[in-house]
Write a protein that holds these residues in place. Structure first.
Motif, PDB file in Angstrom:
ATOM      1  N   GLY A 124       0.824  -1.198   0.000  1.00 21.52           N
ATOM      2  CA  GLY A 124       0.000   0.000   0.000  1.00 21.52           C
ATOM      3  C   GLY A 124       0.855   1.244   0.000  1.00 21.52           C
ATOM      4  O   GLY A 124       2.074   1.181  -0.152  1.00 21.52           O
ATOM      5  N   LYS A 125       0.194   2.390   0.153  1.00 19.36           N
ATOM      6  CA  LYS A 125       0.910   3.669   0.234  1.00 19.36           C
ATOM      7  C   LYS A 125       0.245   4.558   1.283  1.00 19.36           C
ATOM      8  O   LYS A 125      -0.943   4.431   1.553  1.00 19.36           O
ATOM      9  CB  LYS A 125       0.942   4.366  -1.122  1.00 19.36           C
ATOM     10  CG  LYS A 125      -0.373   4.960  -1.558  1.00 19.36           C
ATOM     11  CD  LYS A 125      -0.175   5.828  -2.790  1.00 19.36           C
ATOM     12  CE  LYS A 125      -1.415   6.638  -3.086  1.00 19.36           C
ATOM     13  NZ  LYS A 125      -1.717   7.641  -2.079  1.00 19.36           N
ATOM     14  N   GLU A 126       1.037   5.432   1.868  1.00 24.42           N
ATOM     15  CA  GLU A 126       0.518   6.365   2.856  1.00 24.42           C
ATOM     16  C   GLU A 126      -0.350   7.408   2.151  1.00 24.42           C
ATOM     17  O   GLU A 126      -0.097   7.764   1.004  1.00 24.42           O
ATOM     18  CB  GLU A 126       1.674   7.063   3.598  1.00 24.42           C
ATOM     19  CG  GLU A 126       2.357   6.184   4.624  1.00 24.42           C
ATOM     20  CD  GLU A 126       3.340   5.192   4.027  1.00 24.42           C
ATOM     21  OE1 GLU A 126       3.706   5.342   2.847  1.00 24.42           O
ATOM     22  OE2 GLU A 126       3.719   4.246   4.733  1.00 24.42           O
ATOM     23  N   ARG A 127      -1.352   7.912   2.846  1.00 23.39           N
ATOM     24  CA  ARG A 127      -2.277   8.891   2.266  1.00 23.39           C
ATOM     25  C   ARG A 127      -1.580  10.143   1.755  1.00 23.39           C
ATOM     26  O   ARG A 127      -1.982  10.712   0.756  1.00 23.39           O
ATOM     27  CB  ARG A 127      -3.325   9.306   3.302  1.00 23.39           C
ATOM     28  CG  ARG A 127      -4.448   8.314   3.389  1.00 23.39           C
ATOM     29  CD  ARG A 127      -5.509   8.818   4.332  1.00 23.39           C
ATOM     30  NE  ARG A 127      -5.456   7.932   5.499  1.00 23.39           N
ATOM     31  CZ  ARG A 127      -5.927   8.204   6.674  1.00 23.39           C
ATOM     32  NH1 ARG A 127      -6.498   9.347   6.906  1.00 23.39           N
ATOM     33  NH2 ARG A 127      -5.852   7.335   7.642  1.00 23.39           N
ATOM     34  N   ALA A 133       1.950  10.511  -3.112  1.00 23.14           N
ATOM     35  CA  ALA A 133       1.311  10.370  -4.427  1.00 23.14           C
ATOM     36  C   ALA A 133       1.477   8.951  -4.969  1.00 23.14           C
ATOM     37  O   ALA A 133       0.630   8.463  -5.710  1.00 23.14           O
ATOM     38  CB  ALA A 133       1.909  11.372  -5.403  1.00 23.14           C
ATOM     39  N   ALA A 134       2.578   8.309  -4.611  1.00 22.16           N
ATOM     40  CA  ALA A 134       2.861   6.959  -5.121  1.00 22.16           C
ATOM     41  C   ALA A 134       3.397   6.092  -3.987  1.00 22.16           C
ATOM     42  O   ALA A 134       3.930   6.607  -3.004  1.00 22.16           O
ATOM     43  CB  ALA A 134       3.889   7.037  -6.245  1.00 22.16           C
ATOM     44  N   PRO A 135       3.272   4.774  -4.123  1.00 28.19           N
ATOM     45  CA  PRO A 135       3.821   3.894  -3.083  1.00 28.19           C
ATOM     46  C   PRO A 135       5.350   3.940  -3.070  1.00 28.19           C
ATOM     47  O   PRO A 135       5.974   4.441  -3.998  1.00 28.19           O
ATOM     48  CB  PRO A 135       3.312   2.507  -3.492  1.00 28.19           C
ATOM     49  CG  PRO A 135       2.823   2.617  -4.878  1.00 28.19           C
ATOM     50  CD  PRO A 135       2.590   4.058  -5.183  1.00 28.19           C
ATOM     51  N   SER A 136       5.922   3.399  -2.021  1.00 25.22           N
ATOM     52  CA  SER A 136       7.383   3.340  -1.915  1.00 25.22           C
ATOM     53  C   SER A 136       7.951   2.427  -3.003  1.00 25.22           C
ATOM     54  O   SER A 136       7.212   1.728  -3.693  1.00 25.22           O
ATOM     55  CB  SER A 136       7.787   2.800  -0.535  1.00 25.22           C
ATOM     56  OG  SER A 136       7.447   1.425  -0.433  1.00 25.22           O
ATOM     57  N   LYS A 137       9.256   2.432  -3.127  1.00 24.87           N
ATOM     58  CA  LYS A 137       9.937   1.632  -4.153  1.00 24.87           C
ATOM     59  C   LYS A 137       9.513   0.166  -4.090  1.00 24.87           C
ATOM     60  O   LYS A 137       9.308  -0.474  -5.108  1.00 24.87           O
ATOM     61  CB  LYS A 137      11.451   1.775  -3.960  1.00 24.87           C
ATOM     62  CG  LYS A 137      12.283   1.141  -5.026  1.00 24.87           C
ATOM     63  CD  LYS A 137      13.763   1.436  -4.765  1.00 24.87           C
ATOM     64  CE  LYS A 137      14.635   0.825  -5.836  1.00 24.87           C
ATOM     65  NZ  LYS A 137      16.058   1.096  -5.591  1.00 24.87           N
ATOM     66  N   GLN A 138       9.364  -0.365  -2.870  1.00 21.57           N
ATOM     67  CA  GLN A 138       8.981  -1.765  -2.708  1.00 21.57           C
ATOM     68  C   GLN A 138       7.474  -1.949  -2.568  1.00 21.57           C
ATOM     69  O   GLN A 138       7.000  -3.068  -2.416  1.00 21.57           O
ATOM     70  CB  GLN A 138       9.713  -2.380  -1.508  1.00 21.57           C
ATOM     71  CG  GLN A 138      11.215  -2.496  -1.766  1.00 21.57           C
ATOM     72  CD  GLN A 138      11.954  -3.102  -0.590  1.00 21.57           C
ATOM     73  OE1 GLN A 138      11.717  -2.743   0.555  1.00 21.57           O
ATOM     74  NE2 GLN A 138      12.851  -4.020  -0.887  1.00 21.57           N
ATOM     75  N   GLY A 139       6.723  -0.828  -2.609  1.00 21.97           N
ATOM     76  CA  GLY A 139       5.269  -0.918  -2.549  1.00 21.97           C
ATOM     77  C   GLY A 139       4.700  -1.274  -1.191  1.00 21.97           C
ATOM     78  O   GLY A 139       3.574  -1.744  -1.096  1.00 21.97           O
TER      79      GLY A 139
END
Length: 198
Positions: A90-93, A96-102
């Motif tokens: 997931g990604k934090e609110r 804009a995009a998830p981290s490199k590892q998602g």
């Protein structure tokens, strides 16, 4: 809010803000990889580890594990407890995009996950009467001779050397670090041998 003895070390300011809403203790952010080159921050973390113990709580991605490994090797053996958050995609609110590892970082975890991770690490839950942070003030530093006096710089350098802190720390930086680690009484005890050697 849960009061714990150990200081919690996290990667960034958003992690620190999340934990500050859950735990009453010193929470230090590494600034990510900046801790590798920040001798002052490492010295404070080492002293926290020595005096009250630390809990490392980093993201579960590769960067978090690298920071965790680095810090574990930079502090006294036996002074570190490890808290782990699960690998959740997931990604934090705020991003804009998830981290490199998602993966979600510490800041994206639920309160329950964070609290369980810290408590499972072996955190020492404190009683209501115990302090989590000292109330040292600039006036205390003045009264103890660490600022604003004729030999303050010399006394401060001697204290910094005794604590293993960088010699270039200002009185304000020293006060911030001391508040996390010592009470005024403990600081007075630390200064006794220094004052006796004058």
């Amino acid at each position: 809010m849960i009061k714990i003895k150990e200081a919690v070390i996290v990667e960034g300011k958003y992690d620190r803000m999340r934990l500050a809403a859950l735990f009453d203790t010193a929470i230090i952010e590494t600034g990510g990889f900046r801790v590798f080159n920040d001798g002052e921050k490492r010295a404070v973390i080492r002293e926290l580890a020595r005096t009250r113990g630390i809990i490392l709580l980093t993201d579960s991605d590769g960067a978090g594990l690298l920071i965790r490994s680095f810090l574990k090797g930079a502090v006294p053996k036996g002074s570190v407890k490890q808290a782990y958050v699960p690998e959740i995609e997931g990604k934090e609110r705020r991003k804009a995009a998830p981290s490199k590892q998602g993966l979600l970082g510490v800041e994206g975890m639920t309160d329950e996950i964070i609290i369980n991770a810290v408590l499972r690490s072996g955190a020492t839950v404190s009683g209501e009467g115990e302090r989590a942070q000292s109330e040292l003030t600039k006036a205390d530093l003045y009264e103890l001779g660490l600022s604003g006096r004729e030999n303050s710089a010399e006394l401060r350098r001697a204290l910094l050397k005794r604590l293993g802190f960088p010699q270039y720390m200002t009185a304000n930086a020293l006060l911030s670090a001391l508040r996390l680690i010592y009470t005024r009484e403990e600081l007075e005890t630390l200064l006794l041998p220094i004052n006796n050697n004058k």
